[in-house]
Motif scaffolding. Structure first.
Motif, short mmCIF file in Angstrom:
data_model
loop_
_atom_site.label_atom_id
_atom_site.label_comp_id
_atom_site.label_asym_id
_atom_site.label_seq_id
_atom_site.Cartn_x
_atom_site.Cartn_y
_atom_site.Cartn_z
N UNK A 43 9.90 9.58 1.92
CA UNK A 43 10.01 8.37 1.11
C UNK A 43 9.73 7.11 1.91
N UNK A 44 10.34 7.01 3.10
CA UNK A 44 10.11 5.83 3.94
C UNK A 44 8.65 5.77 4.40
N UNK A 45 8.10 6.91 4.79
CA UNK A 45 6.72 6.98 5.26
C UNK A 45 5.76 6.51 4.17
N UNK A 46 5.98 6.97 2.94
CA UNK A 46 5.12 6.56 1.83
C UNK A 46 5.22 5.07 1.56
N UNK A 47 6.42 4.53 1.64
CA UNK A 47 6.58 3.10 1.38
C UNK A 47 5.86 2.25 2.41
N UNK A 48 5.97 2.61 3.70
CA UNK A 48 5.29 1.80 4.71
C UNK A 48 3.77 1.97 4.59
N UNK A 49 3.33 3.14 4.12
CA UNK A 49 1.90 3.36 3.91
C UNK A 49 1.40 2.46 2.78
N UNK A 50 2.12 2.46 1.66
CA UNK A 50 1.70 1.63 0.52
C UNK A 50 1.77 0.14 0.87
N UNK A 51 2.79 -0.24 1.65
CA UNK A 51 2.91 -1.64 2.07
C UNK A 51 1.72 -2.03 2.95
N UNK A 52 1.33 -1.12 3.86
CA UNK A 52 0.19 -1.39 4.74
C UNK A 52 -1.10 -1.53 3.95
N UNK A 53 -1.28 -0.65 2.96
CA UNK A 53 -2.48 -0.71 2.13
C UNK A 53 -2.51 -2.00 1.31
N UNK A 54 -1.36 -2.39 0.80
CA UNK A 54 -1.29 -3.59 -0.01
C UNK A 54 -1.62 -4.83 0.82
N UNK A 55 -1.13 -4.86 2.07
CA UNK A 55 -1.39 -6.00 2.95
C UNK A 55 -2.70 -5.86 3.72
N UNK A 56 -3.40 -4.71 3.48
CA UNK A 56 -4.67 -4.43 4.17
C UNK A 56 -4.52 -4.47 5.70
N UNK A 57 -3.46 -3.80 6.16
CA UNK A 57 -3.18 -3.77 7.60
C UNK A 57 -3.94 -2.64 8.28
N UNK A 58 -4.37 -2.91 9.49
CA UNK A 58 -5.09 -1.90 10.27
C UNK A 58 -4.11 -1.18 11.19
N UNK A 59 -4.58 -0.11 11.80
CA UNK A 59 -3.79 0.62 12.77
C UNK A 59 -4.06 0.12 14.17
N UNK A 60 -3.54 0.85 15.15
CA UNK A 60 -3.76 0.52 16.55
C UNK A 60 -5.11 1.11 16.98
N UNK A 61 -5.92 0.35 17.73
CA UNK A 61 -7.20 0.91 18.20
C UNK A 61 -7.00 2.23 18.94
#
Length: 651
Positions: free
Chosen positions: A333-351
């Motif tokens: 549940x927590x993993x999915x929420x941070x994933x959706x939050x990242x997608x919503x904010x269009x956040x990238x990962x670490x190089x």
């Protein structure tokens, strides 16, 4: 893990940003975790205090492996040494600059008087047992001193909340008209009070597992877990937040503190989350929610698993087996929420070039061997005490293969010292929880609780569960994991077991979950406040964000309360598969609804539908499962279709 010259830029960046955040991690620990607020010793006094803690740890190993003493004697010896060490190591109050090598006279008096009360019981054990309830005035005075000093010791290492709860219970005992002699006898001299089951479990299993945890930490396993999490999820969208979830789940397996786990892994992950683009209050909340979830993660579960096995009358292996699926759903549940939050904010990962390669980490997989040995021995039928000792020896052995974390003679004694010190807070809390359990047993208060809840709820399990949940969250605020569970198991679990005929393990797991979430539930959300301090964010906003992220912890207990298949109780493999799939789909929909994003933004109505259908999918009914999954499937399909159309239009 790696040689200093080979450290990845990820680690260097994390350290740099941790410094830039202005958060003094030691100060954060001292502010939100009383266990970190200790006196400072130097020179000969430091050697003496260190030797006391090491001697205490070694004595516990000897007592559990070789000594053949009665339970009351063992428990009183244990508590007597704990009290003496608490007044040696912990000052009267936190946050005040302490004089080096200084122990006030009143602490010497309290330490000697408190430990002397328990040692008096040991020396005069046979005589006191023969007197039974006819104890004399001297025994009454000794008991009063022992209880009062234990209360002060517990206040120093855990804080006020548990003291307030215990005091209210004792006041209730006096209000029933019971004489002082009877109350002191039950609370101090019997195994239903201070030296009851909680201290019995703490002095046998918990102390050895805390020592094991200290040796395991010395192998560098926490850094290994963080680097593994980076390798697995660091490059994905919003990678640092996912790293926080994974690393906190892994580190939580051996950690017994939500605050400690938040600060340890959060010092790396929170600055990286902020750098990626997550708001500070969200970054702190992710770490707090994930670290608090570490307390429900097998095999250790913040030491509560040992107590739960004792309370439920089942094998420890059975408890950790039943805790696996709920923990998986919580972190999903927590993993999915941070994933959706990242997608919503269009956040990238670490190089990727800044991330450690999994192939490099794989050569250090031997660090998991102590945990593998521990679980195997317990499942194979060895006692928990022997399993912990053997696993500790394996931890020492595996450290020899790593130059940076190789166990030296000084490292060996440091781990013992850390284990001895880590035991003090748990033991003091268990002693106070024993007082609460003793009052419940002595006054019949448990039956009053049961009658009250049942009369309000009638035969409605849902109402009983909601009322029990509220009691657990209130009673669990600011109380350490172990003591938290004891209070819940003593006061709240019987409501569900006796009043609602709920399965014993399911009821205990239910109250355990809601006691734990008190660490992130406002207004007393210590783990969330620690996360906010590192993130430089508003504490209350961080706490509310953490509560939203941990929504799974508020839902999952209701799932296994109604459907025991989630705990592998009275079920078949098909039923387990069904509840896992539908629950995961439900968490997927709820997470999307909470964050307002799935494969694209969700409007308010769609968010409401997602949350409602998610709850329907989690509810253990074939009809609600089919309806909920169908509507969720329609929403997902419609979002994918719109995305495809927009992509074609853009082309």
């Amino acid at each position: 893990m790696f040689k200093k010259k080979e450290k990845s830029s990820l680690e260097n960046t994390a350290v740099l940003h941790a410094a830039e955040s202005g958060a003094d991690l030691a100060a954060v620990m001292k502010k939100y975790d009383r266990e970190a607020n200790v006196r400072h010793f130097e020179g000969i006094p430091k050697v003496i205090v260190r030797s006391m803690l090491i001697g205490f740890a070694l004595f516990m190993v000897y007592m559990n492996l070789f000594a053949n003493w009665g339970e009351q004697v063992r428990r009183c010896l244990f508590l007597g040494m704990v009290i003496l060490l608490v007044f040696t190591v912990y000052p009267r109050r936190k946050g005040v600059e302490q004089r080096v090598n200084h122990i006030p006279l009143y602490d010497w008096i309290l330490g000697i008087a408190g430990s002397g009360s328990f040692f008096y019981y040991v020396v005069n054990f046979n005589e006191i047992i023969q007197k039974a309830t006819r104890i004399g005035q001297v025994e009454v005075i000794v008991g009063i001193i022992g209880i009062l000093v234990l209360t002060e010791a517990c206040r120093r290492v855990t804080g006020i909340p548990i003291i307030v709860v215990a005091t209210l219970f004792v006041i209730y005992a006096f209000s029933t008209g019971l004489p002082l002699r009877r109350i002191i006898y039950n609370l101090f001299y019997t195994t239903t009070g201070v030296i009851g089951v909680p201290i019995g479990v703490c002095s046998t299993f918990i102390v050895l597992f805390i020592i094991f945890g200290s040796f395991l930490e010395a192998t560098g396993i926490s850094n290994f877990f963080i680097q593994c999490a980076n390798s697995i999820a660091g490059a994905s969208s919003g990678g640092p937040a996912k790293v926080a979830v994974i690393s906190s789940a892994l580190c939580g397996m051996v950690s017994g503190s939500s605050v400690g786990n938040t600060v340890t892994t959060g010092s790396v992950t929170i600055p990286m989350m902020k750098k990626t683009g997550y708001p500070g209050e969200f970054a702190g909340a992710v770490e707090a929610a994930a670290s608090t979830g570490g307390q429900i993660m097998p095999p250790i579960m913040g030491a509560a698993a040992f107590l739960m096995a004792e309370m439920c009358g089942v094998e420890y292996a059975s408890i950790i087996q039943k805790a696996i699926l709920p923990a998986f759903l919580y972190f999903s549940g927590i993993f999915l929420m941070v994933h959706f939050k990242a997608k919503k904010l269009k956040l990238m990962g670490i190089p990727k070039e800044e991330l450690p390669k999994f192939s490099h980490l794989f050569k250090n997989i031997y660090l998991l061997l102590p945990l593998v040995v521990l679980v195997y021995m317990i499942i194979d039928g060895y006692t928990m005490s022997r399993s912990a000792i053997f696993a500790t020896l394996v931890a020492i052995a595996v450290s020899m293969f790593n130059k940076e974390n190789r166990m030296t003679v000084d490292g060996f004694f440091t781990a013992l010292e850390s284990g001895g010190k880590g035991t003090l807070s748990v033991a003091a809390a268990c002693g106070m929880a024993g007082i609460i359990a003793g009052v419940v047993s002595m006054t019949g208060l448990g039956q009053i609780f049961i009658s009250g809840i049942v009369s309000i709820a009638g035969n409605n399990l849902m109402i009983a569960l909601i009322l029990t949940m509220i009691c657990c969250i209130i009673l669990g605020m600011g109380v350490p994991t172990t003591a938290n569970y004891i209070i819940m198991a003593t006061t709240c679990a019987p409501i569900l077991i006796t009043g609602m005929n709920m399965n014993v393990i399911a009821a205990n797991m239910f109250v355990f979950y809601f006691g734990i979430v008190a660490d992130i539930t406002p207004p007393v959300a210590l783990a969330a406040y620690a996360g906010s301090a590192i993130a430089g964010a508003n504490p209350m906003k961080t706490a509310f964000n953490a509560t939203v992220l941990a929504i799974a912890a508020f839902i999952i207990p209701y799932v296994f309360a109604y459907n025991e298949a989630l705990l592998f109780i009275n079920t078949t493999p098909i039923q387990v598969i069904q509840v896992v799939i539908t629950s995961f789909i439900g968490m997927f929909a709820i997470s999307g609804g909470m964050m307002g994003y799935m494969f694209r933004d969700l409007n308010p109505f769609s968010r409401f539908i997602c949350i409602a259908c998610g709850l329907m999918s989690i509810h253990p009914s074939l009809a609600t499962d089919i309806m909920g999954v169908s509507i969720i499937g329609f929403i997902v399909a419609s979002q994918l279709v719109v995305n495809r159309r927009e992509l074609k239009t853009a082309v």
